[in-house]
Design a protein around this motif. Structure first.
Motif, PDB file in Angstrom:
ATOM      1  N   TRP A  71       0.858  -1.193   0.000  1.00 32.72           N
ATOM      2  CA  TRP A  71       0.000   0.000   0.000  1.00 32.72           C
ATOM      3  C   TRP A  71       0.887   1.233   0.000  1.00 32.72           C
ATOM      4  N   VAL A  72       0.746   2.062  -1.038  1.00 30.48           N
ATOM      5  CA  VAL A  72       1.591   3.238  -1.202  1.00 30.48           C
ATOM      6  C   VAL A  72       0.713   4.473  -1.368  1.00 30.48           C
ATOM      7  N   ASN A  73       1.048   5.507  -0.629  1.00 31.42           N
ATOM      8  CA  ASN A  73       0.362   6.785  -0.770  1.00 31.42           C
ATOM      9  C   ASN A  73       0.903   7.495  -2.010  1.00 31.42           C
ATOM     10  N   ALA A  74       0.060   7.626  -3.038  1.00 35.04           N
ATOM     11  CA  ALA A  74       0.493   8.211  -4.312  1.00 35.04           C
ATOM     12  C   ALA A  74       0.026   9.645  -4.471  1.00 35.04           C
ATOM     13  N   SER A  75      -0.277  10.326  -3.369  1.00 33.09           N
ATOM     14  CA  SER A  75      -0.841  11.670  -3.480  1.00 33.09           C
ATOM     15  C   SER A  75       0.179  12.708  -3.903  1.00 33.09           C
ATOM     16  N   GLU A  76       1.458  12.464  -3.610  1.00 37.61           N
ATOM     17  CA  GLU A  76       2.482  13.419  -4.030  1.00 37.61           C
ATOM     18  C   GLU A  76       3.816  12.691  -4.236  1.00 37.61           C
ATOM     19  N   ARG A  77       4.739  13.374  -4.883  1.00 34.03           N
ATOM     20  CA  ARG A  77       5.951  12.725  -5.384  1.00 34.03           C
ATOM     21  C   ARG A  77       6.782  12.081  -4.281  1.00 34.03           C
ATOM     22  N   MET A  78       6.961  12.779  -3.190  1.00 35.05           N
ATOM     23  CA  MET A  78       7.841  12.261  -2.145  1.00 35.05           C
ATOM     24  C   MET A  78       7.284  11.002  -1.509  1.00 35.05           C
ATOM     25  N   SER A  79       6.017  11.013  -1.178  1.00 36.64           N
ATOM     26  CA  SER A  79       5.439   9.828  -0.543  1.00 36.64           C
ATOM     27  C   SER A  79       5.414   8.652  -1.508  1.00 36.64           C
ATOM     28  N   LEU A  80       5.154   8.921  -2.784  1.00 34.92           N
ATOM     29  CA  LEU A  80       5.141   7.850  -3.777  1.00 34.92           C
ATOM     30  C   LEU A  80       6.540   7.237  -3.917  1.00 34.92           C
ATOM     31  N   ARG A  81       7.528   8.070  -4.087  1.00 36.66           N
ATOM     32  CA  ARG A  81       8.893   7.575  -4.278  1.00 36.66           C
ATOM     33  C   ARG A  81       9.373   6.777  -3.064  1.00 36.66           C
ATOM     34  N   ALA A  82       9.139   7.315  -1.863  1.00 32.02           N
ATOM     35  CA  ALA A  82       9.569   6.608  -0.659  1.00 32.02           C
ATOM     36  C   ALA A  82       8.850   5.275  -0.521  1.00 32.02           C
ATOM     37  N   GLY A  83       7.569   5.269  -0.783  1.00 31.50           N
ATOM     38  CA  GLY A  83       6.811   4.035  -0.662  1.00 31.50           C
ATOM     39  C   GLY A  83       7.231   2.990  -1.672  1.00 31.50           C
ATOM     40  N   MET A  84       7.442   3.415  -2.908  1.00 34.83           N
ATOM     41  CA  MET A  84       7.820   2.455  -3.949  1.00 34.83           C
ATOM     42  C   MET A  84       9.212   1.876  -3.694  1.00 34.83           C
ATOM     43  N   LEU A  85      10.124   2.681  -3.201  1.00 38.45           N
ATOM     44  CA  LEU A  85      11.447   2.151  -2.863  1.00 38.45           C
ATOM     45  C   LEU A  85      11.356   1.175  -1.693  1.00 38.45           C
ATOM     46  N   ALA A  86      10.449   1.444  -0.783  1.00 40.35           N
ATOM     47  CA  ALA A  86      10.240   0.494   0.311  1.00 40.35           C
ATOM     48  C   ALA A  86       9.698  -0.830  -0.225  1.00 40.35           C
ATOM     49  N   VAL A  87       8.853  -0.788  -1.242  1.00 33.60           N
ATOM     50  CA  VAL A  87       8.365  -2.004  -1.883  1.00 33.60           C
ATOM     51  C   VAL A  87       9.535  -2.773  -2.496  1.00 33.60           C
ATOM     52  N   ALA A  88      10.431  -2.050  -3.166  1.00 31.45           N
ATOM     53  CA  ALA A  88      11.607  -2.710  -3.752  1.00 31.45           C
ATOM     54  C   ALA A  88      12.446  -3.377  -2.664  1.00 31.45           C
ATOM     55  N   GLY A  89      12.614  -2.684  -1.540  1.00 31.81           N
ATOM     56  CA  GLY A  89      13.370  -3.280  -0.437  1.00 31.81           C
ATOM     57  C   GLY A  89      12.692  -4.530   0.087  1.00 31.81           C
ATOM     58  N   ASP A  90      11.388  -4.531   0.173  1.00 31.89           N
ATOM     59  CA  ASP A  90      10.648  -5.703   0.622  1.00 31.89           C
ATOM     60  C   ASP A  90      10.860  -6.878  -0.325  1.00 31.89           C
ATOM     61  N   ARG A  91      10.997  -6.601  -1.626  1.00 32.23           N
ATOM     62  CA  ARG A  91      11.141  -7.653  -2.624  1.00 32.23           C
ATOM     63  C   ARG A  91      12.601  -8.071  -2.850  1.00 32.23           C
ATOM     64  N   GLY A  92      13.510  -7.500  -2.066  1.00 27.63           N
ATOM     65  CA  GLY A  92      14.882  -8.020  -2.128  1.00 27.63           C
ATOM     66  C   GLY A  92      15.945  -7.047  -2.562  1.00 27.63           C
ATOM     67  N   ALA A  93      15.605  -5.815  -2.835  1.00 28.67           N
ATOM     68  CA  ALA A  93      16.634  -4.851  -3.240  1.00 28.67           C
ATOM     69  C   ALA A  93      17.606  -4.635  -2.086  1.00 28.67           C
ATOM     70  N   ALA A  94      18.905  -4.589  -2.440  1.00 25.80           N
ATOM     71  CA  ALA A  94      19.949  -4.400  -1.426  1.00 25.80           C
ATOM     72  C   ALA A  94      19.982  -2.954  -0.969  1.00 25.80           C
ATOM     73  N   PRO A  95      20.455  -2.714   0.259  1.00 25.90           N
ATOM     74  CA  PRO A  95      20.535  -1.338   0.757  1.00 25.90           C
ATOM     75  C   PRO A  95      21.314  -0.422  -0.175  1.00 25.90           C
ATOM     76  N   GLY A  96      22.388  -0.917  -0.803  1.00 22.45           N
ATOM     77  CA  GLY A  96      23.165  -0.076  -1.707  1.00 22.45           C
ATOM     78  C   GLY A  96      22.363   0.321  -2.931  1.00 22.45           C
ATOM     79  N   GLU A  97      21.589  -0.620  -3.451  1.00 29.39           N
ATOM     80  CA  GLU A  97      20.740  -0.304  -4.604  1.00 29.39           C
ATOM     81  C   GLU A  97      19.721   0.765  -4.244  1.00 29.39           C
ATOM     82  N   LEU A  98      19.125   0.592  -3.081  1.00 28.85           N
ATOM     83  CA  LEU A  98      18.114   1.551  -2.645  1.00 28.85           C
ATOM     84  C   LEU A  98      18.732   2.925  -2.411  1.00 28.85           C
ATOM     85  N   ALA A  99      19.915   2.944  -1.829  1.00 23.46           N
ATOM     86  CA  ALA A  99      20.589   4.221  -1.588  1.00 23.46           C
ATOM     87  C   ALA A  99      20.926   4.892  -2.905  1.00 23.46           C
TER      88      ALA A  99
END
Length: 677
Positions: A71-99
């Motif tokens: 569940w991602v809040n898509a109301s504005e750019r910052m919340s969308l970007r942060a939420g989607m990157l958190a989804v990537a982290g949940d699916r296995g993205a490494a901390p370096g990739e996320l950074a």
């Protein structure tokens, strides 16, 4: 910063029971039960329950179908970007990739979708409150994923982003009344029974957000204990302002702010996009009813001086402002009786009206009145197109009068009701006229000419709907007022004489009817001239009364002279001529001259149907005439068949208890009995 969780729906309060939405729930449920690879966009105005539906689907996907839910809040750019990157982290993205993605060193959306596409588990991704599709579009965040399903909730109905391959759009509207009432009962079962809940639900426009706030208030009262009936009365007194005292946990005014804020956010966004005119347009609509508004009424802004509005609403910005409101689901396009219209929800309109600066109301009222004046059909218009338009305009004339009582708005409202009456919608006119007349009298006083005009329409509608005694009594009161205010020879006074004769005639008081007709006719000939359409219309009715009095010679003289004058003074197919012919045929029948009446009666029927439509009350009167002429000629089969058709059509148009229908049934029984002997 990443959100605390993307595995939990970001809703303030989870809906206990999701009412209705069965068809859409079936479609979305099938999507999360299937292989995935789809995007579903649910759009609708703020407060209609999009997030509640998304919450239901999220729960269904996780609990029933074993999907991972995001569940991602898509109301504005910052919340969308942060939420989607958190989804990537949940699916296995490494901390370096996320950074790196967070630092802009690699494409963030590409990273997220790489991990979503390679997820070992099927998933559901909810992008909630995506009310600005540009936020999704700029980063290419919205894609079709082979392992999962995407659900987008938005007020923006028409974005091109929703039209790509694999994307389905679903409009979410209001709740049906029974389900809306159940929402209130779910939240506050002790506050009232189902019937009381229905009244409150209808008052709140069946909007889920408003229902939730109202139910929360009723369920969490501390110092007061309103029942639903009391709440309904308060709503009637204070409109949606009662929601000020709504959901628990908020101080005074906070819950109304919550209701209003959902609309204001969209208007603020439009203003930031260079469309402040959208606010003015919505304020204009807030003076009208929560019914479909013909687009032609808004287009009439080209003909109306829109001065004093702030923000200004230049005509060249009108379409852009309207598109902005449509894109944010503040209004919707609808087809109402083959007329393209725009419609906004009543709770939205009340909220906007309450927030309109007082200094702006006179200018807005003037423009709204001007728009209605510009599109109202000409007096006496009787075409099907005019009927449709008047039916659409009727609630707006009354709403404008209620919102801004005054002489001009009174005149507009009465013109609308008069037009509805003249178009042949007598039931519609009777439904409107008393309320409009009450408001006009309250604003202008009983002896104002507009007030008396409003009551005149009411009296005529009473007559047309078969309430002869009530019509007579009201006509007499109007006549007395007009004689006092205007004098005995004023046109309005003469019009009251004409109106009064009708219920007298139908009650069989022919001598009194002739008296008032002669008075009206003589006065109109003196003031308007013999060729005036108003004079001719009064003359027409005189030819209807004379045969009932057995005055055959006077009928012949008046009827022939009238038809000659109509042929000379009026264009072909004018309805006054048709009525004159109708009355001549009816007079011939009354006088027993059936052979002369037959041809003319069928001609009149053909003309009525051609000019007014087969179900117009006067077309049915012509059909009834042909039946009675056939009966007089001894053609019983044709007479019974025609009368049966009259009864069936009149029951549908006038109702089964109308005196005409009751009388027609009696004739039918009599004719059938006579045919069997």
């Amino acid at each position: 910063m990443a959100p605390d969780s993307v595995r939990m729906p970001l809703v303030g309060r989870a809906p206990g029971i999701l009412r209705n939405r069965d068809e859409l729930r079936e479609v979305l449920g099938a999507a999360v039960a299937g292989p995935g690879g789809e995007v579903h966009v649910v759009h609708g105005m703020g407060g209609c329950g999009k997030t509640a539906l998304a919450y239901w689907l999220f729960t269904e996907a996780v609990r029933e179908h074993g999907r991972v839910g995001f569940w991602v809040n898509a109301s504005e750019r910052m919340s969308l970007r942060a939420g989607m990157l958190a989804v990537a982290g949940d699916r296995g993205a490494a901390p370096g990739e996320l950074a790196a993605a967070a630092a802009g060193q690699r494409a963030a959306a590409d990273l997220v979708w790489h991990y979503l596409d390679h997820s070992a588990e099927p998933w559901l991704l909810v992008l909630d409150n995506a009310d600005d599709p540009i936020v999704l579009e700029e980063g290419a965040w919205l894609r079709v994923g082979g392992r999962g399903t995407v659900l987008v909730t938005t007020r923006h109905a028409t974005s091109g982003l929703w039209r790509g391959p694999g994307v389905s759009r679903h409009a979410l509207g209001l709740l049906p009344l029974e389900d809306a009432a159940q929402v209130l009962r779910d939240l506050a079962p002790e506050a009232g029974d189902l019937e009381s809940a229905r009244k409150v639900a209808e008052r709140l426009g069946r909007l889920p957000l408003a229902l939730t706030l109202a139910g929360s208030h009723l369920a969490h009262q501390l110092l007061e204990s309103w029942s639903m009936d009391e709440y309904d009365r308060k709503l009637a007194e204070e409109s949606t302002g009662i929601v000020d005292r709504g959901a628990p946990g908020y101080g005074g005014g906070q819950s109304r702010h919550l209701v209003g804020r959902t609309w204001q956010l969209s208007l603020d966004a439009l203003a930031e996009q260079g469309l402040p005119e959208a606010t003015t347009l919505l304020r204009l609509l807030s003076l009208l009813a929560a019914d479909p508004v013909p687009l032609g009424l808004l287009a009439a802004l080209r003909e109306v001086a829109a001065e004093g509005l702030e923000p200004a609403l230049p005509v060249e910005q009108l379409e852009l402002a309207l598109r902005g409101l449509l894109d944010h689901s503040l209004v919707e396009l609808v087809d109402a009786d083959r007329v393209r219209c725009v419609r906004a929800h009543g709770v939205l309109l009340d909220s906007v009206a309450a927030g309109t600066p007082q200094a702006q109301r006179p200018a807005l009222t003037g423009v709204a009145a001007g728009l209605l004046e510009a599109v109202l059909p000409e007096p006496g218009a009787d075409s099907p197109e005019a009927q449709r338009l008047l039916a659409l305009l009727a609630p707006h004339g009354a709403a404008l009068l209620t919102a801004a009582p005054g002489e001009r708005t009174s005149e507009v409202a009465v013109r609308v009701v008069r037009g509805v009456f003249d178009s042949g919608d007598f039931a519609g006119a009777l439904a409107l006229a008393p309320g409009v007349a009450d408001k006009v009298e309250e604003s202008l006083g009983e002896q104002h000419s507009v007030s008396m005009e409003a009551r005149d329409v009411e009296a005529r509608a009473l007559f047309r709907m078969g309430h002869y005694r009530e019509s007579e009594a009201l006509h007499r009161r109007i006549l007395q007022r007009r004689e006092v205010v205007h004098g005995p020879d004023h046109l309005d006074t003469l019009r009251s004489c004409f109106g009064l004769q009708a219920p007298l005639h139908l009650q069989g008081r022919y001598e009194e009817a002739e008296h008032y007709l002669r008075r009206a006719l003589e006065g109109q000939r003196h003031v308007l001239g013999e060729d005036s359409i108003e004079t001719l219309n009064t003359w027409v009715i005189l030819t209807e009364v004379l045969p009932a009095l057995g005055k055959e010679r006077a009928f012949e003289t008046e009827s022939e002279a009238l038809l000659r004058t109509c042929e000379r003074a009026l264009p072909p197919d004018h309805l006054t001529t048709v009525i004159a012919q109708h009355n001549r045929a009816e007079g011939l029948r009354i006088l027993g001259r059936y052979e002369e009446a037959e041809t003319l009666a069928h001609q009149v029927l053909d003309d009525r149907i051609r000019l007014q439509g087969p179900d117009h009350p006067l077309a049915l009167s012509a059909l009834c005439l042909t039946a009675r002429v056939a009966h007089g000629l001894g053609r019983h089969g044709a007479a019974v068949a025609a009368l049966e058709e009259v009864i069936e059509r009149r029951e549908r148009v006038l109702g089964p208890e109308h005196p005409f229908v009751v009388e027609n049934r009696a004739w039918l029984a009599e004719w059938q009995a006579a045919a069997q002997t």
